[in-house]
Design an enzyme around this catalytic site. Structure first.
Site, short mmCIF file in Angstrom:
data_model
loop_
_atom_site.label_atom_id
_atom_site.label_comp_id
_atom_site.label_asym_id
_atom_site.label_seq_id
_atom_site.Cartn_x
_atom_site.Cartn_y
_atom_site.Cartn_z
N HIS A 72 0.89 -1.15 0.04
CA HIS A 72 0.12 0.03 0.10
C HIS A 72 0.86 1.11 -0.13
O HIS A 72 1.92 1.51 0.95
CB HIS A 72 -1.11 0.00 1.29
CG HIS A 72 -1.70 1.17 1.08
ND1 HIS A 72 -3.04 1.18 0.59
CD2 HIS A 72 -1.86 2.39 1.80
CE1 HIS A 72 -3.71 2.25 0.72
NE2 HIS A 72 -2.87 3.07 1.45
N SER A 73 0.70 2.04 -1.00
CA SER A 73 1.38 3.37 -0.99
C SER A 73 2.88 3.12 -1.16
O SER A 73 3.31 2.48 -2.12
CB SER A 73 0.95 4.24 0.15
OG SER A 73 1.22 5.68 0.01
N MET A 74 3.81 3.47 -0.20
CA MET A 74 5.28 3.25 -0.23
C MET A 74 5.38 1.66 -0.42
O MET A 74 6.25 1.23 -1.28
CB MET A 74 5.85 3.82 0.63
CG MET A 74 7.36 3.54 0.57
SD MET A 74 8.14 4.02 2.14
CE MET A 74 8.13 2.59 3.38
N SER A 114 -1.49 -0.93 -4.29
CA SER A 114 -2.70 -0.07 -3.89
C SER A 114 -2.14 1.34 -3.42
O SER A 114 -1.14 1.58 -2.73
CB SER A 114 -2.98 -0.82 -2.42
OG SER A 114 -3.94 0.08 -1.79
#
Length: 264
Positions: free
Chosen positions: A98-100, A124
């Site tokens: 998710h993200s990073m 994500s």
């Protein structure tokens, strides 16, 4: 309760009334967002309990690793995580970030592709990399106040934590390192992956738009499936069951070539 399976990986007990993963279950390695600890993905791990064998990365500098120096380089993080994942592969496996964490999942998949790559990659809340600065312009975050404003905009950290001087100082070392890592990250050209991608994004994400996420299709020959959720950067909080379902489907079957969009 989290259990350490290695220096870098954590497992979570299933919620009451739920069993652990069945024999032969796909093992899912999960990578949290910038500033996030393994516990940030505990709800997802528990939602997947009984279906997948979930292990979540614990980056240095947070929670039970808080006395360790955080790493501020995506390549160094991906190298370390790749070694940990490779040592825990016992059958089919997949990666979620998710993200990073999506950047790390992708870079880990690249490192393991030549030997034993994942069956699925779930990315994500992160746009595909390009030649310039990535989503959110992390290269412009030069002070703690810049980082706090960026984190507040995303909505992932309780505002009271960032307003309390003692709590803020506890979380800032990890945030500084993670945002430095993202700001310095530069994609290195290479062959596309062959694994299918499942892409998750909120339709009101303040730093990532759907078109940026769709561009991940250029980085694989395995096809993509895109799920657009109602919400912002942390849409998982409100759509946990739906996101878990998309992840299970990705892990179990992979996808045919060509992009498909599911809006929720």
């Amino acid at each position: 309760m989290a259990r350490a399976t290695s220096g870098w990986l954590r497992g979570f007990e299933p919620p009451p009334g739920r069993s652990g993963p069945p024999p032969g279950a796909v093992r899912l390695f999960c990578f949290p967002h910038a500033g996030g600890a393994a516990s940030a993905l505990r709800p997802l791990a528990q939602a997947l309990a009984g279906t997948l064998d979930v292990l979540v990365a614990q980056y240095p500098g947070r929670q039970d690793r808080r006395l360790e120096e955080p790493l501020d380089d995506i390549g160094a993080l991906a190298d370390a995580l790749s070694a940990e994942v490779a040592g825990r592969i016992e059958g089919p496996y997949a990666l979620f970030g998710h993200s990073m964490g999506a950047v790390l999942a992708y870079e880990v998949a690249r490192r393991l592709a030549a030997d034993r790559g994942p069956a699925a990659l779930v990315l994500s809340a992160r746009g595909a990399p390009g030649p310039g600065p990535g989503p959110g312009r992390h290269d412009r975050l030069r002070t703690d106040d810049d980082i706090v404003r960026a984190v507040t905009r995303l909505g992932g950290t309780t505002p009271e934590v960032l307003r309390d001087p003692e709590l803020r100082e506890m979380v800032m070392p990890a945030l500084r390192a993670d945002y430095r890592a993202l700001g310095a990250y530069a994609w290195r050209p290479g062959p596309p992956l062959t694994v299918p991608f499942t892409l998750l994004v909120g339709d009101r994400d303040p730093v990532v738009d759907v078109e940026q996420v769709e561009r991940w299709g250029e980085f694989t020959t395995g096809g993509t499936r895109l799920h657009v959720f109602d919400g912002g950067h942390f849409f998982l909080d409100a759509h946990l069951a739906e996101a878990a379902g998309a992840i299970v489907a990705a892990c179990r079957a992979g996808h045919a070539s060509g992009a498909v969009t599911a809006r929720r």
